[in-house]
Design a protein around this motif. Structure first.
Motif, short mmCIF file in Angstrom:
data_model
loop_
_atom_site.label_atom_id
_atom_site.label_comp_id
_atom_site.label_asym_id
_atom_site.label_seq_id
_atom_site.Cartn_x
_atom_site.Cartn_y
_atom_site.Cartn_z
N GLY A 46 43.34 12.83 6.02
CA GLY A 46 42.97 11.43 6.18
C GLY A 46 41.93 11.22 7.25
N ASN A 47 41.77 12.21 8.14
CA ASN A 47 40.75 12.13 9.19
C ASN A 47 39.39 12.62 8.72
N GLY A 48 39.29 13.09 7.49
CA GLY A 48 38.02 13.59 6.97
C GLY A 48 38.10 15.04 6.57
N CYS A 49 37.05 15.79 6.88
CA CYS A 49 36.96 17.19 6.48
C CYS A 49 36.63 18.04 7.69
N TYR A 50 37.30 19.18 7.80
CA TYR A 50 37.06 20.13 8.89
C TYR A 50 36.69 21.50 8.30
N ALA A 51 35.53 22.02 8.67
CA ALA A 51 35.24 23.42 8.38
C ALA A 51 36.17 24.27 9.24
N VAL A 52 36.66 25.38 8.70
CA VAL A 52 37.64 26.19 9.42
C VAL A 52 37.08 27.59 9.66
N TYR A 53 37.16 28.02 10.93
CA TYR A 53 36.71 29.36 11.33
C TYR A 53 37.85 30.06 12.07
N ASN A 54 37.84 31.37 12.05
CA ASN A 54 38.84 32.16 12.76
C ASN A 54 38.13 33.28 13.52
N THR A 55 38.05 33.13 14.82
CA THR A 55 37.38 34.14 15.64
C THR A 55 38.29 35.30 16.01
N ARG A 56 39.62 35.15 15.76
CA ARG A 56 40.62 36.16 16.12
C ARG A 56 40.53 36.46 17.62
N ASN A 57 40.29 37.72 18.01
CA ASN A 57 40.22 38.06 19.43
C ASN A 57 38.81 38.46 19.86
N ALA A 58 37.82 38.11 19.05
CA ALA A 58 36.44 38.51 19.33
C ALA A 58 35.57 37.28 19.52
N VAL A 59 34.38 37.50 20.04
CA VAL A 59 33.41 36.42 20.20
C VAL A 59 32.87 36.02 18.84
N MET A 60 32.86 34.73 18.56
CA MET A 60 32.28 34.24 17.32
C MET A 60 30.79 34.07 17.52
N LYS A 61 30.01 34.94 16.91
CA LYS A 61 28.55 34.84 17.00
C LYS A 61 28.05 34.11 15.76
N TRP A 62 27.42 32.98 15.98
CA TRP A 62 27.08 32.08 14.89
C TRP A 62 25.71 32.39 14.33
N ASN A 63 25.62 32.39 13.02
CA ASN A 63 24.35 32.54 12.32
C ASN A 63 23.83 31.13 12.09
N GLY A 64 22.97 30.66 12.99
CA GLY A 64 22.57 29.25 13.00
C GLY A 64 22.17 28.69 11.66
N MET A 65 21.17 29.27 11.01
CA MET A 65 20.72 28.74 9.74
C MET A 65 21.78 28.89 8.66
N GLY A 66 22.52 29.99 8.70
CA GLY A 66 23.59 30.19 7.72
C GLY A 66 24.67 29.14 7.84
N GLU A 67 25.07 28.83 9.07
CA GLU A 67 26.10 27.82 9.27
C GLU A 67 25.57 26.43 8.92
N PHE A 68 24.29 26.21 9.17
CA PHE A 68 23.67 24.94 8.81
C PHE A 68 23.72 24.72 7.29
N LYS A 69 23.41 25.78 6.54
CA LYS A 69 23.48 25.69 5.08
C LYS A 69 24.92 25.51 4.61
N THR A 70 25.85 26.22 5.26
CA THR A 70 27.25 26.09 4.91
C THR A 70 27.73 24.66 5.10
N LEU A 71 27.35 24.06 6.22
CA LEU A 71 27.74 22.68 6.50
C LEU A 71 27.23 21.74 5.42
N HIS A 72 25.97 21.88 5.02
CA HIS A 72 25.43 20.96 4.02
C HIS A 72 26.06 21.18 2.64
N SER A 73 26.43 22.40 2.35
CA SER A 73 27.17 22.65 1.11
C SER A 73 28.54 21.97 1.16
N LEU A 74 29.19 22.03 2.33
CA LEU A 74 30.49 21.40 2.49
C LEU A 74 30.38 19.88 2.41
N ILE A 75 29.32 19.32 2.97
CA ILE A 75 29.09 17.87 2.88
C ILE A 75 28.97 17.44 1.42
#
Length: 385
Positions: A184-213
């Motif tokens: 009811g609060n909307g939509c949340y993309a979900v990530y799991n970094t486990r015990n490591a540093v989450m290194k983000w692929n900027g353009m890849g995550e940007f495309k993922t977000l727009h696909s999710l939208i």
């Protein structure tokens, strides 16, 4: 004889495996009492007699097998036991066989680690009262605006998001995101970094977000997605991820630029309680009303990120675990030396925020049980399992 009944430990584990295929031994504690579950898993790797408490049907088999070693050790269903999936739901077995290559799992480490990240996120959601079973959720589509997504909280795996309409999207767009929660609060993309540093692929995550939208627009009438849930095994994983983000040479592709709100949820019992709070309808308003009088609240109109101004002190609530707001709060304090500031959080968050803020703000805590009571917390499943 083992009674296979809804709500039992064995039923819960088999239900989870029907959706995720395999589950990491190292994360059994997320299911409930670790000692009880480990003893049960060991027992279920030998032949047992099972009885369906709803129908009276019986079968004798070895239910589970444990494969791999060390951190890669996985719990899977034993092939001869697969018919038990039909005791959960008539569609469970056919879904499982299609999703997991007729019970033939890829042997490489990358596939297994990916499966483990998805499985841990699914376990956290399941314990929080969020529906995770793909065969119980309506299939997503990409043809027209329709209210496909149900009105209750649900978790769609990334695999479902990249195979909408039978056209598989670029896999690189979903290498980090493990799924999406709709509530009811909307939509949340979900990530799991486990015990490591989450290194983000900027353009890849940007495309993922727009696909999710686009998926949210066509299936739930959602016009904006600006939030993510970040699971992690410890505060240090979240802290290292924040510090790694600070090193980005492209600020527009930092993870806190791609997602305006990023809620860090530790993978433990505290995290399960926090995730339940995040799913509460109108959660932001209720939290602020609980903490601050109306005349002190900023109502998001301030010149920087804070929630209330009381007696010359700028106060930020971190009860939702939003580390993107925390970043903006710290940046504002660092840019304006001399500001008096406080941060309100739960006791289990103090170590992380204290280390990240480096003395820029005083830290005050509030008991999560009090917040759950005051917000009429209705998700009453036993946290201890």
């Amino acid at each position: 004889m083992i009674q296979f009944r809804p709500g039992s430990h064995v039923h819960r584990l088999v239900t989870l495996l029907s959706a995720v295929g395999e589950y990491p031994v190292r994360s059994v504690h997320l299911l409930g009492n670790e000692r009880v579950y480990k003893a049960m898993i060991h027992k279920l790797t030998t032949r047992q007699l099972f009885r369906n408490s709803l129908t009276g049907t019986e079968m004798t088999c070895r239910l589970l097998t444990v494969t791999g070693a060390g951190a890669d050790k996985s719990i899977r269903l034993y092939k001869a036991a697969l018919p038990i999936l039909e005791w959960i739901c008539p569609d469970a077995l056919s879904f499982y066989l299609h999703a997991f290559w007729n019970h033939k799992f890829p042997g490489n480490a990358s596939h297994r680690q990916r499966n483990h990240r998805v499985a841990e996120a699914a376990a956290m959601c399941m314990r929080s009262g969020i529906e995770i079973l793909p065969y119980m959720l309506p299939a997503l589509q990409n043809r027209q605006i329709r209210m496909v997504i149900p009105g209750y909280d649900c978790f769609y795996f990334a695999k479902a998001l990249k195979n909408i309409g039978g056209n598989e999207l670029n896999k690189t767009m979903f290498t980090r995101m493990v799924g999406a929660v709709f509530s009811g609060n909307g939509c949340y993309a979900v990530y799991n970094t486990r015990n490591a540093v989450m290194k983000w692929n900027g353009m890849g995550e940007f495309k993922t977000l727009h696909s999710l939208i686009e998926t949210g627009r066509l299936n739930a009438g959602i016009t904006r997605v600006d939030s993510a849930v970040l699971f992690g095994e410890s505060d240090s994983a979240a802290l290292d991820t924040l510090l790694e983000s600070d090193k980005s040479r492209r600020p527009e592709f930092r993870f806190d630029s791609i997602y305006r709100h990023i809620y860090f949820v530790p993978m433990n019992n505290d995290g399960i309680r926090l995730l339940r709070l995040l799913m509460l309808p109108d959660r932001n308003r209720k939290l602020l009303e609980l903490l601050f009088d109306p005349e002190t609240r900023s109502d998001y109109q301030g010149s920087f990120e804070y929630d209330a101004y009381i007696n010359g002190i700028y106060i930020l609530s971190h009860l939702d675990g939003d580390i993107a707001r925390l970043i903006r709060f710290r940046e504002a304090l660092a840019a304006q030396p001399g500001l008096k500031a406080e941060l309100v959080c739960f006791p289990f968050q103090t170590g992380f925020v204290r280390e990240y803020l480096c003395g820029l703000a005083a830290i005050k805590t509030i008991d999560i049980g009090l917040v759950e009571t005051e917000l009429c917390h209705e998700r009453g499943a036993d946290i201890e399992g």
